[in-house]
Design a protein around this motif. Structure first.
Motif, short mmCIF file in Angstrom:
data_model
loop_
_atom_site.label_atom_id
_atom_site.label_comp_id
_atom_site.label_asym_id
_atom_site.label_seq_id
_atom_site.Cartn_x
_atom_site.Cartn_y
_atom_site.Cartn_z
N GLU A 1 0.84 -1.20 0.00
CA GLU A 1 0.00 0.00 0.00
C GLU A 1 0.87 1.25 0.00
O GLU A 1 0.60 2.21 -0.73
N GLU A 2 1.93 1.21 0.78
CA GLU A 2 2.86 2.35 0.79
C GLU A 2 3.53 2.49 -0.56
O GLU A 2 3.69 3.60 -1.07
N TYR A 3 3.88 1.37 -1.16
CA TYR A 3 4.52 1.43 -2.47
C TYR A 3 3.54 1.97 -3.52
O TYR A 3 3.92 2.75 -4.39
N ARG A 4 2.28 1.54 -3.42
CA ARG A 4 1.27 2.02 -4.36
C ARG A 4 1.10 3.53 -4.24
O ARG A 4 1.02 4.24 -5.24
N ASP A 5 1.09 4.04 -3.00
CA ASP A 5 1.01 5.49 -2.80
C ASP A 5 2.23 6.18 -3.38
O ASP A 5 2.10 7.22 -4.05
N TYR A 6 3.40 5.61 -3.15
CA TYR A 6 4.63 6.18 -3.70
C TYR A 6 4.58 6.19 -5.22
O TYR A 6 4.92 7.18 -5.87
N ARG A 7 4.14 5.07 -5.81
CA ARG A 7 4.08 4.97 -7.27
C ARG A 7 3.09 5.98 -7.85
O ARG A 7 3.39 6.62 -8.86
N ASP A 8 1.95 6.15 -7.18
CA ASP A 8 0.98 7.13 -7.66
C ASP A 8 1.54 8.54 -7.59
O ASP A 8 1.38 9.32 -8.53
N ARG A 9 2.22 8.86 -6.49
CA ARG A 9 2.84 10.18 -6.36
C ARG A 9 3.89 10.40 -7.43
O ARG A 9 3.96 11.46 -8.06
N ASP B 1 4.11 8.91 -10.37
CA ASP B 1 3.49 9.05 -11.68
C ASP B 1 2.87 10.43 -11.87
O ASP B 1 2.99 11.02 -12.94
N ARG B 2 2.21 10.93 -10.81
CA ARG B 2 1.65 12.29 -10.91
C ARG B 2 2.74 13.32 -11.13
O ARG B 2 2.59 14.23 -11.93
N GLN B 3 3.86 13.14 -10.40
CA GLN B 3 4.97 14.08 -10.56
C GLN B 3 5.55 14.01 -11.97
O GLN B 3 5.86 15.04 -12.56
N GLU B 4 5.68 12.81 -12.53
CA GLU B 4 6.20 12.68 -13.89
C GLU B 4 5.27 13.32 -14.89
O GLU B 4 5.73 13.99 -15.83
N ARG B 5 3.95 13.12 -14.72
CA ARG B 5 3.00 13.76 -15.64
C ARG B 5 3.09 15.27 -15.53
O ARG B 5 3.08 15.98 -16.54
N TRP B 6 3.19 15.77 -14.31
CA TRP B 6 3.32 17.21 -14.09
C TRP B 6 4.59 17.73 -14.77
O TRP B 6 4.55 18.74 -15.47
N ASP B 7 5.70 17.04 -14.56
CA ASP B 7 6.97 17.47 -15.16
C ASP B 7 6.89 17.46 -16.69
O ASP B 7 7.35 18.40 -17.34
#
Length: 86
Positions: free
Chosen positions: A47-55, A57-63
């Motif tokens: 679950e922690e990894y999933r949260d990290y992965r989502d964050r 991915d959002r950061q990569e999309r933003w960048d």
């Protein structure tokens, strides 16, 4: 701990031949050990990894989104600077 559960489960199955209650107790221990093993391997850590992965991915999309816009803006500014120098 898991080894201790296995050591306990074997005699409980053996005692099950004397009284079926022991088979039930052994089955419950097996069920608990399997559930605990699953939770430990893929529980809150995944679950922690999933949260990290989502964050991430959002950061990569933003960048990607804003670096493209910035790149275009920087290109326009560079063209303007080159035109001014001429």
């Amino acid at each position: 701990m898991f080894v201790l559960l296995l050591i306990l489960i074997v005699p409980l199955f053996g005692l099950g031949f004397l009284h079926p209650f022991w088979w039930l107790a052994a089955a419950l221990l097996v069920f608990a050990a399997v559930r605990h093993g699953r939770d430990r391997g893929g529980g809150s850590g995944s679950e922690e990894y999933r949260d990290y992965r989502d964050r991430r991915d959002r950061q990569e999309r933003w960048d990607r989104r804003y670096s493209r816009q910035n790149r275009a803006r920087w290109g326009r500014e560079d063209r303007r600077d080159r035109e001014r120098r001429r």
